[in-house]
Design an enzyme around this catalytic site. Structure first.
Site, short mmCIF file in Angstrom:
data_model
loop_
_atom_site.label_atom_id
_atom_site.label_comp_id
_atom_site.label_asym_id
_atom_site.label_seq_id
_atom_site.Cartn_x
_atom_site.Cartn_y
_atom_site.Cartn_z
N HIS A 1 53.48 87.08 -0.13
CA HIS A 1 53.56 87.58 1.24
C HIS A 1 53.75 86.39 2.17
O HIS A 1 53.25 85.30 1.90
CB HIS A 1 52.26 88.32 1.59
CG HIS A 1 52.23 88.83 2.99
ND1 HIS A 1 52.92 89.96 3.38
CD2 HIS A 1 51.62 88.36 4.10
CE1 HIS A 1 52.72 90.16 4.68
NE2 HIS A 1 51.94 89.20 5.14
N ASP B 1 46.28 101.15 8.39
CA ASP B 1 46.87 99.94 8.94
C ASP B 1 47.94 100.25 9.99
O ASP B 1 47.99 99.61 11.03
CB ASP B 1 47.48 99.08 7.82
CG ASP B 1 48.02 97.78 8.38
OD1 ASP B 1 47.21 96.99 8.88
OD2 ASP B 1 49.24 97.56 8.35
N ARG C 1 46.38 97.74 18.02
CA ARG C 1 46.17 96.31 18.28
C ARG C 1 47.33 95.76 19.09
O ARG C 1 47.13 94.96 20.01
CB ARG C 1 46.06 95.55 16.95
CG ARG C 1 44.72 95.76 16.25
CD ARG C 1 44.77 95.29 14.80
NE ARG C 1 45.12 93.88 14.72
CZ ARG C 1 45.66 93.30 13.64
NH1 ARG C 1 45.89 94.01 12.55
NH2 ARG C 1 45.96 92.02 13.64
N SER D 1 44.43 93.48 7.43
CA SER D 1 45.73 94.16 7.43
C SER D 1 46.58 93.68 6.26
O SER D 1 47.14 94.49 5.51
CB SER D 1 46.43 93.90 8.77
OG SER D 1 47.76 94.36 8.73
N LYS E 1 47.15 95.94 2.48
CA LYS E 1 48.50 96.34 2.07
C LYS E 1 48.88 95.75 0.72
O LYS E 1 49.50 96.41 -0.11
CB LYS E 1 49.52 95.92 3.14
CG LYS E 1 49.51 96.86 4.34
CD LYS E 1 50.60 96.54 5.33
CE LYS E 1 50.29 95.24 6.04
NZ LYS E 1 51.19 94.97 7.17
#
Lengths: 421, 421
Positions: A82, A161, A168, A183, A187
């Site tokens: 990621h 999320d 947010r 978050s 995921k």
């Protein structure tokens, strides 16, 4: 104990336990806790912080809000990568087929472009015919046959999320390290992988400009991962100038293909090999980073990674034509060169400014749901630290109409800094 | 500058200027800033605080959200009194006619019961026929003829307060001193009075238990008043045991009438005379508190205040019958005595517990809009500091059905503390 009382506790700086955080998230998804109550909680969390245990509990509660993928054991080791997002960051496109060819299984779920940064999914969707909305069954099938896939986040994975992120975004509580941590990890855990390497970017082209804050995020990601028995390895990487040569959706896919052909730029390939090596190390497939890097390079040199990329794209209905110029990707009608106005050393290429300019040219989004134009973008011939003479081409600008083209060329003057020698 | 940016600044602890706070409130009333964004702002304000200047700006912005009453100059001096709320606090009912008879004009706007505390408006509405929803014209007419009136808050005065209060109530941001200050002052300034005396209560029967916090609120009320050229004088008063003899809507009106007849209890009358004197001092009608107190007492002794009360109630369509027992007010069908279980000294009468018990008996609200039963309540024969022998009556309990009556009597055992001597 009601969800409201959990909010009050957080307001008062009291540490919440797992059941309290679970109650809060459940009540929110049930609609019992309203958006305005949750946003008060988010602001209280932003200002009072969340401990490692609280962040782990929040991650788990978010994870439980939806489905979690599970793959057959024979598909191990399942590992993903990621990135916290940057400008010109097409690493996932190059890395995934390499990682697969090194023996890993990578059911990657990517996001869309956000603010001034690009999104892997938007880039991929410049490939004609490609389908990224894969249901769990389809993901399993492609991972089983191809070793990896590029899929879009669905509403069934971590629905909390999506709701929380929108809140947010509207309430100025995005930039909280614990909230970012939960978050990302929820995921990634929902993908059903056992381990994840996370590229935490810092610098003016990243969401986190400050290196110290990026380092805190990296530490929290690893610590919370440990608490949840989810293997996480982070690396910190600078994001001041765009990564690699190109910025723009179709242009970045083309660069990824060229990189898989062995023509990748040094910065992009160094980062990609490093990340593949970390994935292999985390999965226990190699003993040293050096060994991981050499396996990664072999996958490029042998052309196996290139073939794998083409093959995965085909399995998802898309087509990359290696014979055609531009690989059959959309191409802008208007192209111009941006040339150095004076001779000297390139001191800076403002990644954030470039990302924002791309967005204005149609290559990014101002609002969720905006259509993206795949064609516009920039191809840099020269990068920071290189010398240029007057009129040397620094980059090519691609645009979908003439006024966008001339506007972009004139804006680049402010974004590329040349220091006279 | 957008309202969102104002929220971010407050999140980051930056002091906001007047135009920024104005923009925030306007955007909220326009619907451009959502409830969840405003609640994030409220939580950020709760945790990061608001300066005196910010609180003054917020008060003004709230005031500008609606109408502001204005009275003819001949009606001066217009002065009001406000209480932060307590149990058995019927001061307004006694004070208003006294203040009028001392030469002040008092267009009082009161609230309804909230949580465990009572509301002047609910008490008044136990008077048969009385109308408290007075439009500005009617208020002016009654103030002009009678010197004062008891009116309900309307949606046209400070509409921002109603919206913000509901949000604060749901998000745990009620107990912020700056937010309380702006709520109180904006409503009082909207009455069109030039000065206000505010009774800030502390103790276990008040919203603010802690005396130091009550003192901070008092200081902020005066300081912000000064910045807005609105004369504010605060006094701090303890609220541990109920004020006066009775708790309950109709019972408190009856006690107010008895007090106007000269039979008021010491604690209630001392506070009332003190507040009237502060009002007279603030309006420049007397030079010393002592003089104010003696004028206040004269209004009682001469029966002028009693007649004024009956006359104002009549002007608002209500009827107090001084000849009838209970003055024609609603009376509970079930009455019992609560007697001392042992001899000793009354050490405490838990005001908050009494307020909550009354609410459970139908005399208060759990939710805005709940119907109130005017009849139930308590009449204390003995108060804290008095000696009792076994079986001495400490209080009378009034209830609308037998089970509520017996339940209340048994609950009082825990709320009234007797120390054996």
């Amino acid at each position: 104990m009601r969800a409201y009382d959990v909010l009050i506790k957080k307001r008062d700086g009291v540490e919440l336990d797992k059941s309290e955080i679970g109650l809060l998230v459940e009540s929110y998804l049930d609609g019992e806790l309203t958006d305005y109550q949750m946003s008060a909680f988010l602001m209280a969390s932003f200002l009072n912080g969340l401990s490692l245990d609280e962040t782990a509990a929040l991650t788990e509660a978010m994870l439980s809000s939806g489905d979690v993928l599970s793959f057959e054991e024979s598909l191990a080791p399942l590992v993903d990568k990621h990135s916290t997002g940057g400008v010109g960051d097409k690493v996932s496109l190059v890395l995934l087929p390499i990682a697969v060819e090194c023996g890993l299984r990578v059911p990657m779920i990517s996001g869309r472009s956000l603010g001034f940064t690009g999104g892997t999914l938007d880039k991929l969707e410049s490939i004609p015919g490609i389908e990224t909305s894969l249901d769990p069954e389809k993901m399993k099938e492609i991972v089983s046959e191809q070793g990896g896939c590029f899929a879009a986040q669905t509403e069934r994975l971590v629905p909390a999320d999506g709701k929380l992120y929108a809140l947010r975004d509207a309430t100025g509580t995005v930039e909280s390290i614990p909230l970012i941590t939960s978050s990302i990890l929820s995921k990634k855990m929902a993908e059903g992988v056992e381990a994840n390497v996370i590229d935490v970017k810092f610098g003016r082209g990243a969401f986190m400009e400050d290196e110290a804050r990026a380092a805190s995020l990296a530490e929290m990601l690893e610590e919370v991962g440990r608490r949840l028995s989810f293997k996480v390895k982070t690396i910190l990487s600078p994001m001041d100038q765009p990564l690699g040569k190109s910025v723009g959706n179709a242009l970045e896919v083309a660069e990824a293909v060229e990189s898989l052909m062995g023509e990748g730029s040094d910065d992009l390939m160094a980062l990609t090999h490093r990340l593949v090596a970390e994935m292999l190390l985390l999965a226990g497939r190699v003993e040293t980073l050096e060994r991981g890097v050499s396996l990664s390079k072999e996958a490029i040199d042998s052309q196996r990674a290139l073939e794998r990329f083409v093959s995965i794209v085909e399995a998802q209905g898309g087509r990359i034509d290696l014979e055609k110029e531009g690989f059959g990707l959309p191409r802008a009608d208007f192209i111009a060169s941006f040339k150095a106005g004076k001779s000297g050393l390139i001191k800076g290429i403002d990644a954030r400014g470039i990302g924002e300019l791309l967005r204005e040219m149609g290559g990014g989004r101002f609002r969720a749901g905006d259509q993206i134009d795949p064609a516009p973008g920039f191809v840099f011939e020269r990068k920071v630290g290189e010398r240029v003479a007057v009129n040397d081409v620094i980059c090519e600008v691609h645009a979908s109409d003439e006024s966008a083209l001339s506007g972009a060329v004139s804006r680049l003057r402010d974004l590329i800094e040349i220091e006279a020698l």
